[in-house]
Write an enzyme that holds these catalytic residues in place. Structure first.
Site, PDB file in Angstrom:
ATOM      1  N   CYS A   1       1.463   0.350  -4.032  1.00 51.24           N
ATOM      2  CA  CYS A   1       1.511   0.050  -2.609  1.00 51.24           C
ATOM      3  C   CYS A   1       2.960   0.033  -2.134  1.00 51.24           C
ATOM      4  O   CYS A   1       3.870  -0.289  -2.889  1.00 51.24           O
ATOM      5  CB  CYS A   1       0.861  -1.306  -2.328  1.00 51.24           C
TER       6      CYS A   1
ATOM      7  N   ASP B   1       4.183  -2.037  -0.237  1.00 51.52           N
ATOM      8  CA  ASP B   1       4.578  -3.440  -0.037  1.00 51.52           C
ATOM      9  C   ASP B   1       5.897  -3.743  -0.755  1.00 51.52           C
ATOM     10  O   ASP B   1       6.046  -3.461  -1.946  1.00 51.52           O
ATOM     11  CB  ASP B   1       3.453  -4.350  -0.571  1.00 51.52           C
TER      12      ASP B   1
ATOM     13  N   ARG C   1       7.050  -6.301  -1.932  1.00 52.22           N
ATOM     14  CA  ARG C   1       7.000  -7.301  -3.005  1.00 52.22           C
ATOM     15  C   ARG C   1       6.469  -6.748  -4.321  1.00 52.22           C
ATOM     16  O   ARG C   1       6.337  -7.491  -5.290  1.00 52.22           O
ATOM     17  CB  ARG C   1       6.121  -8.478  -2.550  1.00 52.22           C
TER      18      ARG C   1
ATOM     19  N   HIS D   1      -2.468  -4.683  -5.414  1.00 52.24           N
ATOM     20  CA  HIS D   1      -2.033  -6.094  -5.488  1.00 52.24           C
ATOM     21  C   HIS D   1      -2.891  -6.953  -4.579  1.00 52.24           C
ATOM     22  O   HIS D   1      -3.290  -6.520  -3.499  1.00 52.24           O
ATOM     23  CB  HIS D   1      -0.546  -6.216  -5.117  1.00 52.24           C
TER      24      HIS D   1
ATOM     25  N   CYS E   1      -3.121  -7.584  -0.346  1.00 48.61           N
ATOM     26  CA  CYS E   1      -2.618  -6.318   0.212  1.00 48.61           C
ATOM     27  C   CYS E   1      -2.935  -6.237   1.710  1.00 48.61           C
ATOM     28  O   CYS E   1      -4.103  -6.312   2.113  1.00 48.61           O
ATOM     29  CB  CYS E   1      -3.250  -5.139  -0.529  1.00 48.61           C
TER      30      CYS E   1
HETATM   31 CO    CO Z   1      -0.391  -3.588  -0.258  1.00 51.53          CO
END
Ligand code: CO
Length: 222
Positions: free
Chosen positions: A55, A57, A59, A111, A114
Site C-alpha cells: 500500500c 500508506d 506507515r 495492512h 487501510c
Molecule cells: Co493502505
C-alpha cells in the site's frame, strides 16, 4: 484497527522541503562512514530477490518493516496494494521483476486500518478514487456471506483487508507473467501478508504458492 478518527497522529511539523535535502546529506554521510564504497557498490546494479506489492500508506515502508536495505526489495505501491489486470504500471513492474530481475518471491502486503479498504467498505463517494476502490467492493461481493456475518465494523474491515490481500495474491497467479514463469520451471513463489501498524507484526496469510494448482481451471494457461 479500522478507527476512523486519528487520535495521536505523528507530528510531522519538522518535515520541510529543506529538511528532506538535509536528511539526504545525513544519509550519505552515515552510509559512507560505515562503508566508503557503499554507493559505488549499489551503482553497479541491482539483484533483489523479492518483489513487494504494498500500500502507498506512509506507515508501511517495505524496507524498514522487514529490516532490509536499498537493493534488497523491488517495490510497487498503490492505494490498497491492488493487483489489477489492466494496470500497466503494476504489470510492467511484475514483468521486469519476474523476467529480468528473476525474483524468487512476490509478496502482496496489506495492512490493517487501510484507508483504501475503509473507504471501500463505506457507502460514501470519494470522487475519482471510487473507480479504483470498486475493485475492493468486488472482493467484498465475492465474500459477502462471510463479511456480512461479522457484526463488529472494525473486525469486518480487518477481514476485508485480509481477503483483499488473498485475492490480490491470486490475481498475481492469474497473470500470464507468473504462469509462464512457472511453466518455464522458474522458482517463483507468490505470498500474501498483512502488516499491523499497531504492533509492527506481519501475519502470513498462508496462501503461498509456487504453481497454479490452486487456481480455478478457467484461469489456467496450459
Ligand atoms: Co493502505
Amino acid at each position: 484497527m479500522c478507527a476512523k478518527k486519528k487520535k495521536h497522529t505523528h507530528d510531522n511539523s519538522h518535515i520541510t522541503y529543506q529538511s528532506l535535502l538535509e536528511g539526504n546529506k545525513k544519509f550519505i554521510k552515515n552510509h559512507l562512514k560505515i562503508d566508503p564504497e557503499y554507493f559505488e557498490k549499489l551503482a553497479s546494479g541491482q539483484n533483489p530477490p523479492v518483489l513487494w506489492i504494498g500500500c502507498a500508506d506512509s506507515r508501511v515502508p517495505a524496507n524498514q518493516i522487514t529490516n532490509t536495505a536499498p537493493g534488497e526489495i523491488f517495490v510497487h505501491r498503490n492505494i490498497a496494494n491492488m493487483v489489477i489486470h489492466t494496470d500497466m504500471s503494476m504489470l510492467s513492474v511484475l514483468d521486469y521483476a519476474v523476467n529480468v530481475l528473476q525474483v524468487r518471491h512476490v509478496i502482496v502486503t496489506g495492512h490493517y486500518g487501510c484507508g483504501g479498504v475503509i473507504a471501500a467498505i463505506s457507502n460514501k463517494e470519494f470522487g475519482l478514487i471510487d473507480n479504483w476502490l470498486r475493485h475492493i467492493k468486488d472482493i467484498y461481493r465475492v465474500h459477502a456471506d462471510e463479511l456480512d456475518n461479522i457484526k463488529d465494523e472494525n473486525q469486518r474491515c480487518d477481514r476485508l483487508v485480509e481477503l483483499n490481500v488473498i485475492e490480490n495474491a491470486y490475481n498475481l497467479c492469474k497473470t500470464s507473467i507468473v504462469q509462464n514463469a512457472w511453466k518455464n520451471g522458474q522458482l517463483l513463489s507468490v505470498h500474501g501478508w498483512v502488516y499491523s501498524i499497531r504492533t509492527g507484526i506481519i501475519t502470513d496469510m498462508k496462501v503461498s504458492t509456487s504453481n497454479n494448482d490452486k487456481l480455478d481451471d478457467v484461469f489456467k494457461f496450459k
